[in-house]
Scaffold this motif. Structure first.
Motif, mmCIF file in Angstrom:
data_model
loop_
_atom_site.group_PDB
_atom_site.id
_atom_site.type_symbol
_atom_site.label_atom_id
_atom_site.label_comp_id
_atom_site.label_asym_id
_atom_site.label_seq_id
_atom_site.Cartn_x
_atom_site.Cartn_y
_atom_site.Cartn_z
ATOM 1 N N ALA A 291 2.203 -3.925 2.567
ATOM 2 C CA ALA A 291 3.453 -4.599 2.215
ATOM 3 C C ALA A 291 3.251 -6.095 2.002
ATOM 4 N N ASN A 292 2.312 -6.688 2.745
ATOM 5 C CA ASN A 292 2.062 -8.125 2.621
ATOM 6 C C ASN A 292 1.233 -8.481 1.396
ATOM 7 N N ILE A 293 0.431 -7.547 0.892
ATOM 8 C CA ILE A 293 -0.502 -7.841 -0.201
ATOM 9 C C ILE A 293 -0.012 -7.310 -1.545
ATOM 10 N N LEU A 294 0.563 -6.118 -1.537
ATOM 11 C CA LEU A 294 0.915 -5.447 -2.797
ATOM 12 C C LEU A 294 2.426 -5.384 -3.000
ATOM 13 N N GLU A 295 2.825 -5.264 -4.246
ATOM 14 C CA GLU A 295 4.237 -5.173 -4.592
ATOM 15 C C GLU A 295 4.811 -3.843 -4.107
ATOM 16 N N HIS A 296 5.977 -3.923 -3.481
ATOM 17 C CA HIS A 296 6.646 -2.723 -2.975
ATOM 18 C C HIS A 296 6.813 -1.699 -4.100
ATOM 19 N N GLY A 297 6.468 -0.449 -3.812
ATOM 20 C CA GLY A 297 6.612 0.627 -4.780
ATOM 21 C C GLY A 297 5.461 0.771 -5.759
ATOM 22 N N SER A 298 4.460 -0.124 -5.665
ATOM 23 C CA SER A 298 3.342 -0.074 -6.614
ATOM 24 C C SER A 298 2.142 0.696 -6.068
ATOM 25 N N TYR A 299 2.275 1.259 -4.881
ATOM 26 C CA TYR A 299 1.175 1.974 -4.234
ATOM 27 C C TYR A 299 1.729 3.163 -3.461
ATOM 28 N N ASN A 300 0.822 4.072 -3.095
ATOM 29 C CA ASN A 300 1.215 5.231 -2.299
ATOM 30 C C ASN A 300 0.156 5.463 -1.227
ATOM 31 N N LYS A 301 0.451 5.057 0.003
ATOM 32 C CA LYS A 301 -0.476 5.330 1.104
ATOM 33 C C LYS A 301 -0.381 6.805 1.439
ATOM 34 N N THR A 302 -1.524 7.496 1.402
ATOM 35 C CA THR A 302 -1.498 8.936 1.632
ATOM 36 C C THR A 302 -1.801 9.318 3.077
ATOM 37 N N LEU A 303 -2.581 8.496 3.785
ATOM 38 C CA LEU A 303 -2.855 8.783 5.184
ATOM 39 C C LEU A 303 -3.512 7.600 5.875
ATOM 40 N N SER A 304 -3.328 7.552 7.193
ATOM 41 C CA SER A 304 -4.062 6.622 8.044
ATOM 42 C C SER A 304 -5.095 7.441 8.800
ATOM 43 N N LEU A 305 -6.293 6.928 8.841
ATOM 44 C CA LEU A 305 -7.385 7.588 9.564
ATOM 45 C C LEU A 305 -7.405 7.088 10.999
ATOM 46 N N VAL A 306 -7.733 7.962 11.941
ATOM 47 C CA VAL A 306 -7.772 7.588 13.345
ATOM 48 C C VAL A 306 -9.208 7.443 13.838
ATOM 49 N N ILE A 307 -10.100 8.286 13.349
ATOM 50 C CA ILE A 307 -11.482 8.251 13.824
ATOM 51 C C ILE A 307 -12.161 6.922 13.487
ATOM 52 N N ILE B 133 -3.900 3.323 -5.644
ATOM 53 C CA ILE B 133 -3.693 1.986 -6.195
ATOM 54 C C ILE B 133 -4.520 1.820 -7.465
ATOM 55 N N THR B 134 -4.263 0.731 -8.177
ATOM 56 C CA THR B 134 -5.046 0.408 -9.360
ATOM 57 C C THR B 134 -6.287 -0.385 -8.946
ATOM 58 N N GLU B 135 -7.196 -0.547 -9.878
ATOM 59 C CA GLU B 135 -8.403 -1.330 -9.617
ATOM 60 C C GLU B 135 -8.051 -2.784 -9.281
ATOM 61 N N ASP B 136 -7.075 -3.347 -9.975
ATOM 62 C CA ASP B 136 -6.639 -4.721 -9.680
ATOM 63 C C ASP B 136 -6.112 -4.842 -8.250
ATOM 64 N N GLN B 137 -5.344 -3.855 -7.822
ATOM 65 C CA GLN B 137 -4.824 -3.863 -6.458
ATOM 66 C C GLN B 137 -5.949 -3.710 -5.442
ATOM 67 N N ALA B 138 -6.941 -2.889 -5.756
ATOM 68 C CA ALA B 138 -8.100 -2.731 -4.870
ATOM 69 C C ALA B 138 -8.805 -4.070 -4.703
ATOM 70 N N ASN B 139 -8.931 -4.824 -5.781
ATOM 71 C CA ASN B 139 -9.568 -6.145 -5.696
ATOM 72 C C ASN B 139 -8.767 -7.098 -4.824
ATOM 73 N N LEU B 140 -7.439 -7.028 -4.882
ATOM 74 C CA LEU B 140 -6.606 -7.848 -4.002
ATOM 75 C C LEU B 140 -6.842 -7.481 -2.540
ATOM 76 N N LEU B 141 -6.896 -6.189 -2.258
ATOM 77 C CA LEU B 141 -7.119 -5.744 -0.874
ATOM 78 C C LEU B 141 -8.492 -6.166 -0.365
ATOM 79 N N ARG B 142 -9.485 -6.181 -1.235
ATOM 80 C CA ARG B 142 -10.837 -6.580 -0.821
ATOM 81 C C ARG B 142 -10.865 -8.003 -0.258
ATOM 82 N N SER B 143 -9.978 -8.843 -0.730
ATOM 83 C CA SER B 143 -9.968 -10.236 -0.279
ATOM 84 C C SER B 143 -8.995 -10.476 0.875
#
Length: 96
Positions: A48-64, A72-82
């Protein structure tokens, strides 16, 4: 901020988090619930802090591991990397 490319599945893995480690060490049913809740909120807040609301779909959180899967798109992946706290962002690789 978005890309015209079709969203694809990426895995995002987080840096060391002492709270994650503390919660993961609690092997009770309540501890597992608290860990699930903590990670889900943490991952949702990051997105929510990095990407525009509604522009992504989180499918799961991993626990292990402290990570999650998100469409997400490649551009969004690059934003998350930073983003602070993010260790790795990798596109899902299909196995033929």
């Amino acid at each position: 901020m978005g890309s015209s490319r079709k969203p694809e599945l990426y895995f995002v893995f987080m840096n060391y988090d002492p709270e994650y480690e503390r919660l993961r060490a609690d092997r009770t049913k309540r501890g597992a619930y608290e860990l699930d809740l903590y990670l889900s909120r943490k991952h949702d807040q990051l997105l929510a802090n990095i990407l525009e609301h509604g522009s992504y779909n989180k499918t799961l959180s991993l626990v292990i591991v402290d990570g999650f899967a998100v469409e997400i798109t490649e551009d969004q992946a690059n934003l998350l990397r930073s983003a602070d706290g993010v260790r790795v962002v990798e596109k899902n690789q299909e196995v033929a």
